[in-house]
Design a protein around this motif. Structure first.
Motif, short mmCIF file in Angstrom:
data_model
loop_
_atom_site.label_atom_id
_atom_site.label_comp_id
_atom_site.label_asym_id
_atom_site.label_seq_id
_atom_site.Cartn_x
_atom_site.Cartn_y
_atom_site.Cartn_z
N MET A 195 -2.76 4.01 0.53
CA MET A 195 -3.51 4.61 1.66
C MET A 195 -4.87 4.37 1.45
O MET A 195 -5.94 4.08 2.14
N ALA A 196 -5.60 4.49 0.00
CA ALA A 196 -7.02 4.32 -0.04
C ALA A 196 -7.47 3.10 0.26
O ALA A 196 -8.63 2.87 0.52
N ALA A 197 -6.61 2.07 -0.12
CA ALA A 197 -7.16 0.73 0.01
C ALA A 197 -7.41 0.36 1.61
O ALA A 197 -8.08 -0.38 2.05
N CYS A 198 -6.23 1.04 2.20
CA CYS A 198 -6.42 0.94 3.73
C CYS A 198 -7.77 1.67 4.26
O CYS A 198 -8.46 1.11 5.30
N VAL A 199 -7.77 2.82 3.77
CA VAL A 199 -9.08 3.50 4.26
C VAL A 199 -10.38 2.70 3.95
O VAL A 199 -11.33 2.62 4.62
N THR A 214 -8.61 14.86 4.09
CA THR A 214 -7.42 14.88 4.90
C THR A 214 -6.70 13.35 5.05
O THR A 214 -5.61 13.53 5.05
N LEU A 215 -7.47 12.44 5.33
CA LEU A 215 -6.83 11.16 5.35
C LEU A 215 -6.10 10.80 4.14
O LEU A 215 -4.97 10.07 4.26
N ASP A 229 -11.06 5.53 -9.65
CA ASP A 229 -10.22 4.68 -9.55
C ASP A 229 -10.68 3.22 -8.62
O ASP A 229 -10.56 2.00 -9.13
N PHE A 230 -11.40 3.40 -7.52
CA PHE A 230 -11.76 2.63 -6.56
C PHE A 230 -13.20 2.06 -6.50
O PHE A 230 -13.48 1.30 -5.85
N THR A 268 -8.03 -2.56 -8.77
CA THR A 268 -6.84 -2.83 -9.52
C THR A 268 -5.62 -1.94 -8.91
O THR A 268 -4.75 -2.20 -9.13
N ALA A 269 -6.14 -0.67 -8.78
CA ALA A 269 -5.21 0.12 -8.25
C ALA A 269 -4.17 -0.20 -7.23
O ALA A 269 -3.10 0.17 -7.13
N ALA A 270 -4.96 -0.71 -6.22
CA ALA A 270 -4.24 -1.21 -4.99
C ALA A 270 -3.19 -2.39 -5.36
O ALA A 270 -2.23 -2.38 -4.86
N ALA A 271 -3.80 -3.15 -6.20
CA ALA A 271 -2.78 -4.24 -6.72
C ALA A 271 -1.52 -3.92 -7.27
O ALA A 271 -0.50 -4.23 -7.35
#
Length: 269
Positions: free
Chosen positions: A184-188, A202-203, A218-219, A240-243
């Protein structure tokens, strides 16, 4: 058989105690499995001692979860599956079967690189009574939410499963929740350059500023004056978290592909 029974009781006493020593449990379990093999009981469907062997494997699965040993979990669950699938009519029903199956399904959701096929293949092997069990039904519902891309609901449900940190479900639920949150964070981060902290919480379904701050760290995001800067360097982040999330829950990539196919189909129609 009396010797095996005594060893099993010793293992149960240690494992179910108020402060179990898991290293000692592992030692007792290994000795117990050797005794079962020597007696010829660790054979699926064995009429004499088969239920004891099945119970030992059930405890072996639970011990693997407590020790966070994925390979041991998979190994013992594979052995145990033979008792459930192939010798259902030979051995008396196990009270732990639904629990074991629900843990297995959760494990597949969090790790299997070929999801969703193994998940649904496993469901096909289960009798109606097991599928109707609340523990199993909850994981099936969770998979449907994940498949639908309803990530906020997935976060909510995994948080409920992990509410009791000492539960066996918490281990897998936390892994799935962390991976989905990273996705979700990578998409945002791809869609926005900046946003207010309240909106970001919220998101990303963050319950506190501290949780958002941890995610931001992390991001590589910057939080300043109530604003989250998702691209502090001017480019979209590729953490790296997204991967890691992609590797842990490849189903998310499948979901993205399926949504793309659906959009293409709508244009064709």
């Amino acid at each position: 058989m009396s010797g095996v029974t005594a060893q099993f009781k010793a293992f149960q006493s240690e494992f179910e105690g108020k402060a179990p020593n898991y290293a000692k449990c592992t030692k007792l379990l290994n000795e117990l499995k050797i005794a079962l093999v020597e007696e010829g009981f660790l054979v699926p469907g064995a009429s004499d001692g088969g239920e004891t062997a099945r119970a030992v494997l059930e405890y072996a699965v639970l011990l693997a979860v407590k020790q966070r040993e994925t390979e041991a979990f998979e190994r013992h669950m594979t052995q145990l599956a033979a008792y459930y699938a192939d010798y259902r009519d030979v051995l008396a029903p196990s009270e732990k079967e639904a629990h074991m199956v629900s843990l297995h399904l959760l494990h597949v959701l969090t790790r299997d690189s070929e999801y969703p096929a193994p998940f649904h293949m496993l469901l096909e092997t289960l009798p109606a009574a097991v599928l109707a069990n609340p523990q199993v039904a909850a994981v099936v519902e969770l998979e449907q939410l994940l498949n639908d891309g309803r990530y906020a609901n997935v976060i909510e449900m995994t948080s409920q499963l992990a509410a009791d940190a000492s539960s066996y479900e918490a281990y897998f639920a936390n892994k799935l929740r962390d991976a989905v949150k990273a996705e979700m964070a990578a998409c945002v981060a791809t869609a926005y350059a900046d946003m207010p902290v309240a909106r970001a919480k919220t998101l990303l379904v963050c319950e506190s500023d501290a949780e958002l701050a941890e995610l931001a760290a992390d991001f590589g995001w910057l939080i300043d004056a109530g604003v989250v800067h998702l691209r502090p360097g001017g480019t979209a982040t590729t953490p790296t978290a997204a991967a890691s999330a992609e590797a842990k829950v490849p189903s998310l990539r499948v979901i993205s592909d399926m949504l793309g196919y659906a959009r293409d189909l709508e244009r064709i129609v």
